[in-house]
Motif scaffolding. Structure first.
Motif, PDB file in Angstrom:
ATOM      1  N   MET A 174       0.971  -1.232   0.098  1.00 24.24           N
ATOM      2  CA  MET A 174       0.111   0.066  -0.088  1.00 24.24           C
ATOM      3  C   MET A 174       0.836   1.217  -0.061  1.00 24.24           C
ATOM      4  O   MET A 174       1.692   1.430   0.783  1.00 24.24           O
ATOM      5  N   LYS A 175       0.695   2.136  -0.873  1.00 17.33           N
ATOM      6  CA  LYS A 175       1.277   3.516  -0.924  1.00 17.33           C
ATOM      7  C   LYS A 175       0.321   4.891  -0.993  1.00 17.33           C
ATOM      8  O   LYS A 175      -0.562   4.743  -1.090  1.00 17.33           O
ATOM      9  N   LYS A 176       1.266   5.713  -0.344  1.00 16.79           N
ATOM     10  CA  LYS A 176       0.380   7.013  -0.333  1.00 16.79           C
ATOM     11  C   LYS A 176       0.784   7.580  -1.700  1.00 16.79           C
ATOM     12  O   LYS A 176       1.704   7.453  -2.515  1.00 16.79           O
ATOM     13  N   SER A 177      -0.147   8.662  -1.964  1.00 20.48           N
ATOM     14  CA  SER A 177      -0.324   9.008  -3.243  1.00 20.48           C
ATOM     15  C   SER A 177       1.075   9.882  -3.296  1.00 20.48           C
ATOM     16  O   SER A 177       1.773  10.086  -4.603  1.00 20.48           O
ATOM     17  N   VAL A 178       1.525  10.801  -2.338  1.00 17.72           N
ATOM     18  CA  VAL A 178       2.817  11.329  -2.343  1.00 17.72           C
ATOM     19  C   VAL A 178       3.838  10.647  -2.755  1.00 17.72           C
ATOM     20  O   VAL A 178       5.025  11.053  -3.263  1.00 17.72           O
ATOM     21  N   GLU A 179       3.778   9.180  -2.220  1.00 17.79           N
ATOM     22  CA  GLU A 179       4.936   8.351  -2.731  1.00 17.79           C
ATOM     23  C   GLU A 179       5.224   7.615  -4.131  1.00 17.79           C
ATOM     24  O   GLU A 179       6.083   7.372  -4.636  1.00 17.79           O
ATOM     25  N   ILE A 180       3.972   8.120  -4.916  1.00 22.35           N
ATOM     26  CA  ILE A 180       3.923   7.824  -6.225  1.00 22.35           C
ATOM     27  C   ILE A 180       4.207   8.877  -7.296  1.00 22.35           C
ATOM     28  O   ILE A 180       4.881   8.687  -8.136  1.00 22.35           O
ATOM     29  N   LEU A 181       3.701  10.007  -6.838  1.00 22.93           N
ATOM     30  CA  LEU A 181       3.838  11.218  -7.770  1.00 22.93           C
ATOM     31  C   LEU A 181       5.280  11.815  -7.762  1.00 22.93           C
ATOM     32  O   LEU A 181       5.985  11.731  -6.564  1.00 22.93           O
ATOM     33  N   GLY A 182       5.790  12.263  -9.073  1.00 20.92           N
ATOM     34  CA  GLY A 182       7.137  12.739  -9.263  1.00 20.92           C
ATOM     35  C   GLY A 182       7.927  11.609  -9.263  1.00 20.92           C
ATOM     36  O   GLY A 182       9.060  11.997  -9.443  1.00 20.92           O
ATOM     37  N   LEU A 183       7.670  10.112  -9.331  1.00 20.17           N
ATOM     38  CA  LEU A 183       8.708   9.067  -9.524  1.00 20.17           C
ATOM     39  C   LEU A 183       9.032   9.125 -11.022  1.00 20.17           C
ATOM     40  O   LEU A 183       8.026   9.151 -12.049  1.00 20.17           O
ATOM     41  N   PRO A 184      10.143   8.638 -11.664  1.00 21.39           N
ATOM     42  CA  PRO A 184      10.443   8.455 -13.210  1.00 21.39           C
ATOM     43  C   PRO A 184       9.545   7.276 -13.386  1.00 21.39           C
ATOM     44  O   PRO A 184       9.322   6.321 -12.778  1.00 21.39           O
ATOM     45  N   ILE A 185       9.358   7.246 -14.727  1.00 24.97           N
ATOM     46  CA  ILE A 185       8.515   5.963 -15.424  1.00 24.97           C
ATOM     47  C   ILE A 185       9.814   5.571 -16.212  1.00 24.97           C
ATOM     48  O   ILE A 185      10.168   5.871 -17.043  1.00 24.97           O
ATOM     49  N   ILE A 186       9.858   4.095 -15.972  1.00 29.51           N
ATOM     50  CA  ILE A 186      11.052   3.295 -16.409  1.00 29.51           C
ATOM     51  C   ILE A 186      10.562   2.326 -17.388  1.00 29.51           C
ATOM     52  O   ILE A 186       9.700   1.545 -16.940  1.00 29.51           O
ATOM     53  N   SER A 187      10.816   2.195 -18.483  1.00 27.06           N
ATOM     54  CA  SER A 187      10.662   1.084 -19.384  1.00 27.06           C
ATOM     55  C   SER A 187      11.743  -0.017 -19.418  1.00 27.06           C
ATOM     56  O   SER A 187      12.789   0.399 -19.684  1.00 27.06           O
ATOM     57  N   ILE A 188      11.236  -1.023 -18.844  1.00 25.46           N
ATOM     58  CA  ILE A 188      12.305  -2.250 -18.713  1.00 25.46           C
ATOM     59  C   ILE A 188      12.765  -3.053 -19.899  1.00 25.46           C
ATOM     60  O   ILE A 188      13.894  -3.772 -19.650  1.00 25.46           O
ATOM     61  N   THR A 189      12.016  -2.704 -20.888  1.00 28.56           N
ATOM     62  CA  THR A 189      12.793  -3.424 -22.110  1.00 28.56           C
ATOM     63  C   THR A 189      13.563  -2.445 -22.832  1.00 28.56           C
ATOM     64  O   THR A 189      14.112  -3.200 -23.760  1.00 28.56           O
ATOM     65  N   GLU A 190      13.029  -1.208 -22.737  1.00 29.06           N
ATOM     66  CA  GLU A 190      14.010  -0.286 -23.838  1.00 29.06           C
ATOM     67  C   GLU A 190      15.180   0.201 -22.868  1.00 29.06           C
ATOM     68  O   GLU A 190      15.800   1.100 -23.506  1.00 29.06           O
TER      69      GLU A 190
END
Length: 303
Positions: free
Chosen positions: A1-17
């Motif tokens: 379970m995550k707080k919204s503040v722990e999700i926002l601002g994170l980089p989005i990483i493509s693990i295949t690229e």
């Protein structure tokens, strides 16, 4: 379970690229179902319009990044027809007023807790005096654009004090017992005849039978104690779910990486090579990378 503040601002990483596709910007809320439907992102082409990732396409949300399979998981506004209505509603929940159906303001919603499946598990509410409390989503009836409405369950808890005056109504039942003791009037009868005394005996027995209900009062006292114990097990269940989710995420990464080739040398902090560029990624390589805390680095450098 995550707080919204722990999700926002994170980089989005493509693990295949093996590249960063943007940064998580907002949570797209499905208010009707009480879930996070998608994560909107901001990238170098943000001026061209909204882009989002369906929550079901997210592989994992870690402490340092949100991982997805590849850039094809990102939808533009033209391809996000299923989410257009939610984008128009633009319900954020955070900063809305928390109010009961009876019209009592509880405070303001200041945080959301999101489960691994995207379900909003609970909301943090900050009262006007600065104190905070958590409200489970099953106690919330409506997530609105300006107001979050707490359902009748929450109202009953708040109305405990007003309902207390009803208790004295039951109290007169106890004074009725002395009415049965009108027997003392019968004591005057014995002056006329002794048979009346014999009749008094059964009358005295009657109150004894009425006193039997007293043991019933003791039975409920023992019942509540065991019912409170299961509540302590809830954290264990949450911990088990989290552990299972982490294990499933790691297994997906492992299956994906097996058989791939390393795009560059991956080394331990002390310089020892875990795998050289171009070599196959095997179970042994994965184990070494995991022990050396190089698993994410390996995931981002495969071909």
């Amino acid at each position: 379970m995550k707080k919204s503040v722990e999700i926002l601002g994170l980089p989005i990483i493509s693990i295949t690229e093996g590249r960063e596709l943007g940064v998580s910007k907002t949570l797209l809320i499905d208010a009707k179902n009480g879930t996070v439907a998608a994560i909107t992102i901001e990238d170098a082409d943000w001026y061209r319009g909204v882009k989002l990732i369906p929550y079901e396409s997210v592989i994992a949300i870690g402490d340092d990044a949100v991982t997805i399979t590849n850039s094809e998981n990102i939808l533009t506004l033209d391809a996000a027809g299923d989410y257009e209505a939610l984008l128009d509603e633009n319900i954020r929940i955070i900063d809305t007023k928390a109010i009961t159906k009876s019209g009592t303001i509880q405070g303001k919603v200041t945080e959301l807790y999101i489960g691994d499946d995207g379900k909003i598990e609970k909301c943090e509410i900050t009262a006007p005096d600065g104190t905070t409390s958590d409200i489970a989503t099953d106690q919330i009836s409506i997530f609105g654009k300006q107001v979050t409405v707490i359902d009748p369950t929450g109202e009953k808890k708040n109305n405990v004090m007003p309902s207390a005056p009803e208790a004295p109504k039951a109290a007169p039942a106890q004074p009725e017992a002395p009415k049965a003791e009108a027997a003392p009037k019968a004591e005057e009868a014995p002056k006329a005849a002794e048979p009346a005394k014999a009749e008094e005996a059964p009358k005295a027995d009657a109150p004894k039978e009425e006193a039997k209900p007293e043991p019933k009062k003791e039975a409920p006292k023992a019942a509540p104690a065991p019912k409170a114990e299961p509540k302590k097990e809830a954290p264990k269940a949450d911990a088990a779910k989290q552990a299972a989710a982490d294990k499933a995420s790691e297994e997906r990464h492992r299956r994906f990486l097996l058989g791939k080739k390393a795009a560059r040398d991956i080394k331990m902090d002390n310089g020892i090579v875990i795998v050289e560029a171009g070599q196959d990624i095997t179970e042994e390589v994965l184990q070494k990378a995991k022990l050396a805390n190089k698993f994410i680095e390996l995931s981002m450098n495969v071909q």
